[in-house]
Design a protein around this motif. Sequence first.
Motif, PDB file in Angstrom:
ATOM      1  N   PHE A 192       0.844  -1.201   0.000  1.00 16.28           N
ATOM      2  CA  PHE A 192       0.000   0.000   0.000  1.00 16.28           C
ATOM      3  C   PHE A 192       0.874   1.244   0.000  1.00 16.28           C
ATOM      4  N   TYR A 193       1.977   1.196   0.733  1.00 16.75           N
ATOM      5  CA  TYR A 193       2.896   2.335   0.789  1.00 16.75           C
ATOM      6  C   TYR A 193       3.632   2.508  -0.540  1.00 16.75           C
ATOM      7  N   LYS A 221     -10.621  -6.312   0.430  1.00 20.97           N
ATOM      8  CA  LYS A 221      -9.447  -5.439   0.490  1.00 20.97           C
ATOM      9  C   LYS A 221      -9.624  -4.403   1.593  1.00 20.97           C
ATOM     10  N   ASP A 222     -10.851  -3.984   1.840  1.00 17.54           N
ATOM     11  CA  ASP A 222     -11.108  -3.037   2.926  1.00 17.54           C
ATOM     12  C   ASP A 222     -10.802  -3.652   4.293  1.00 17.54           C
ATOM     13  N   ASP A 223     -11.027  -4.972   4.440  1.00 17.79           N
ATOM     14  CA  ASP A 223     -10.651  -5.659   5.684  1.00 17.79           C
ATOM     15  C   ASP A 223      -9.138  -5.585   5.896  1.00 17.79           C
ATOM     16  N   ILE A 224      -8.400  -5.760   4.807  1.00 20.20           N
ATOM     17  CA  ILE A 224      -6.938  -5.680   4.895  1.00 20.20           C
ATOM     18  C   ILE A 224      -6.528  -4.250   5.234  1.00 20.20           C
ATOM     19  N   LEU A 225      -7.165  -3.283   4.597  1.00 19.05           N
ATOM     20  CA  LEU A 225      -6.848  -1.877   4.864  1.00 19.05           C
ATOM     21  C   LEU A 225      -7.044  -1.555   6.339  1.00 19.05           C
ATOM     22  N   SER A 226      -8.137  -2.002   6.910  1.00 18.82           N
ATOM     23  CA  SER A 226      -8.381  -1.761   8.340  1.00 18.82           C
ATOM     24  C   SER A 226      -7.280  -2.381   9.197  1.00 18.82           C
ATOM     25  N   ALA A 227      -6.855  -3.580   8.836  1.00 18.37           N
ATOM     26  CA  ALA A 227      -5.784  -4.242   9.586  1.00 18.37           C
ATOM     27  C   ALA A 227      -4.461  -3.494   9.431  1.00 18.37           C
ATOM     28  N   VAL A 228      -4.202  -2.963   8.240  1.00 14.25           N
ATOM     29  CA  VAL A 228      -2.975  -2.193   8.008  1.00 14.25           C
ATOM     30  C   VAL A 228      -2.993  -0.915   8.843  1.00 14.25           C
ATOM     31  N   THR A 275      11.528   8.216  -2.251  1.00 13.79           N
ATOM     32  CA  THR A 275      10.940   7.359  -3.286  1.00 13.79           C
ATOM     33  C   THR A 275       9.408   7.303  -3.223  1.00 13.79           C
ATOM     34  N   PHE A 276       8.856   7.195  -2.002  1.00 16.78           N
ATOM     35  CA  PHE A 276       7.426   6.934  -1.876  1.00 16.78           C
ATOM     36  C   PHE A 276       6.635   8.009  -1.134  1.00 16.78           C
ATOM     37  N   GLY A 277       7.301   8.988  -0.538  1.00 15.46           N
ATOM     38  CA  GLY A 277       6.613   9.983   0.279  1.00 15.46           C
ATOM     39  C   GLY A 277       6.404   9.468   1.695  1.00 15.46           C
ATOM     40  N   CYS A 278       5.580  10.165   2.447  1.00 17.21           N
ATOM     41  CA  CYS A 278       5.268   9.767   3.821  1.00 17.21           C
ATOM     42  C   CYS A 278       4.210   8.669   3.800  1.00 17.21           C
ATOM     43  N   PRO A 279       4.409   7.581   4.549  1.00 14.75           N
ATOM     44  CA  PRO A 279       3.409   6.510   4.531  1.00 14.75           C
ATOM     45  C   PRO A 279       2.039   6.958   5.041  1.00 14.75           C
ATOM     46  N   VAL A 280       2.013   7.847   6.010  1.00 15.97           N
ATOM     47  CA  VAL A 280       0.735   8.330   6.537  1.00 15.97           C
ATOM     48  C   VAL A 280       0.091   9.291   5.541  1.00 15.97           C
ATOM     49  N   GLY A 281       0.875  10.245   5.080  1.00 18.83           N
ATOM     50  CA  GLY A 281       0.347  11.255   4.165  1.00 18.83           C
ATOM     51  C   GLY A 281      -0.139  10.679   2.847  1.00 18.83           C
ATOM     52  N   THR A 282       0.618   9.750   2.288  1.00 17.41           N
ATOM     53  CA  THR A 282       0.214   9.186   0.997  1.00 17.41           C
ATOM     54  C   THR A 282      -1.077   8.372   1.129  1.00 17.41           C
ATOM     55  N   LEU A 283      -1.196   7.601   2.207  1.00 22.44           N
ATOM     56  CA  LEU A 283      -2.418   6.815   2.402  1.00 22.44           C
ATOM     57  C   LEU A 283      -3.625   7.726   2.628  1.00 22.44           C
ATOM     58  N   CYS A 284      -3.467   8.722   3.486  1.00 20.69           N
ATOM     59  CA  CYS A 284      -4.579   9.643   3.755  1.00 20.69           C
ATOM     60  C   CYS A 284      -5.018  10.373   2.486  1.00 20.69           C
ATOM     61  N   SER A 285      -4.057  10.815   1.692  1.00 17.53           N
ATOM     62  CA  SER A 285      -4.378  11.517   0.439  1.00 17.53           C
ATOM     63  C   SER A 285      -5.107  10.608  -0.540  1.00 17.53           C
ATOM     64  N   GLU A 286      -4.601   9.398  -0.664  1.00 17.12           N
ATOM     65  CA  GLU A 286      -5.220   8.455  -1.595  1.00 17.12           C
ATOM     66  C   GLU A 286      -6.657   8.132  -1.183  1.00 17.12           C
ATOM     67  N   LEU A 287      -6.893   7.895   0.092  1.00 18.27           N
ATOM     68  CA  LEU A 287      -8.236   7.569   0.561  1.00 18.27           C
ATOM     69  C   LEU A 287      -9.166   8.776   0.440  1.00 18.27           C
ATOM     70  N   ALA A 288      -8.636   9.973   0.644  1.00 16.46           N
ATOM     71  CA  ALA A 288      -9.450  11.190   0.525  1.00 16.46           C
ATOM     72  C   ALA A 288      -9.916  11.395  -0.914  1.00 16.46           C
ATOM     73  N   GLN A 297     -11.132   6.527   5.531  1.00 16.01           N
ATOM     74  CA  GLN A 297     -10.343   7.752   5.647  1.00 16.01           C
ATOM     75  C   GLN A 297     -10.235   8.249   7.091  1.00 16.01           C
ATOM     76  N   PRO A 298     -11.330   8.285   7.866  1.00 16.81           N
ATOM     77  CA  PRO A 298     -11.185   8.722   9.265  1.00 16.81           C
ATOM     78  C   PRO A 298     -10.240   7.833  10.079  1.00 16.81           C
ATOM     79  N   GLU A 299     -10.245   6.529   9.794  1.00 19.09           N
ATOM     80  CA  GLU A 299      -9.318   5.620  10.482  1.00 19.09           C
ATOM     81  C   GLU A 299      -7.875   5.990  10.157  1.00 19.09           C
ATOM     82  N   ALA A 300      -7.602   6.254   8.879  1.00 18.29           N
ATOM     83  CA  ALA A 300      -6.246   6.615   8.461  1.00 18.29           C
ATOM     84  C   ALA A 300      -5.849   7.969   9.048  1.00 18.29           C
TER      85      ALA A 300
END
Length: 193
Positions: free
Chosen positions: A19-20, A50-57, A99-112, A119-122
């Motif tokens: 995901f990162y 895949k959403d179950d995996i996302l929640s676990a991540v 190479t990939f940016g911030c793991p938190v920022g990239t995930l939050c941006s992608e979900l937004a 998104q609120p979980e992230a």
Amino acid sequence: MVSDNNTRERIVEAADKLFYEQGFEYTSFAHIAEAVEISRGNFYYHFKTKDDILSAVIERRLSRTKVLLERWEREGANPQDRIQSFINILIMNSAKIKTFGCPVGTLCSELAKVDHPAQPEANALFTLFRKWLRRQFANLGLQRDADALAMHLLVQSQGVATLASAFHDEKFIKREVKRMRDWLTETTQKAGT
């Protein structure tokens, strides 16, 4: 024989990395199953969607972030040292950030972008950092401005990560981290600590 818990953890770890590095949208069940070297049937035993995996991540990242913040709390002699630990994470992870940016920022941006229900979980990851930084600034005697200072530092770190990734420039990270450290020293001195 690998235990079910171990297999589940390996799936979450692989998904977190993918995901990162590839993004949530571009990572498929097949990518994750291949990375873990398990069959799709075994994969579906652990995660139905895949959403179950996302929640676990996200849960994994929250747990690891809490452990990291607790370690900084123990190891830092004072609030300024603890905030320095937050700033230094950019240097410690500079190759990946470039190479990939911030793991938190990239995930939050992608979900937004896709208005994903997780998104609120992230975003809780940023909230965890924000509250922790706010407490550190308050402990420096800057209670009135603690939240604004915490947000300022989060904004700076995210900006550095985004631009370092856009330009693939580790030197930029080092320069900006020095500026952030200088800013922290000035802010601390103004507070009289």
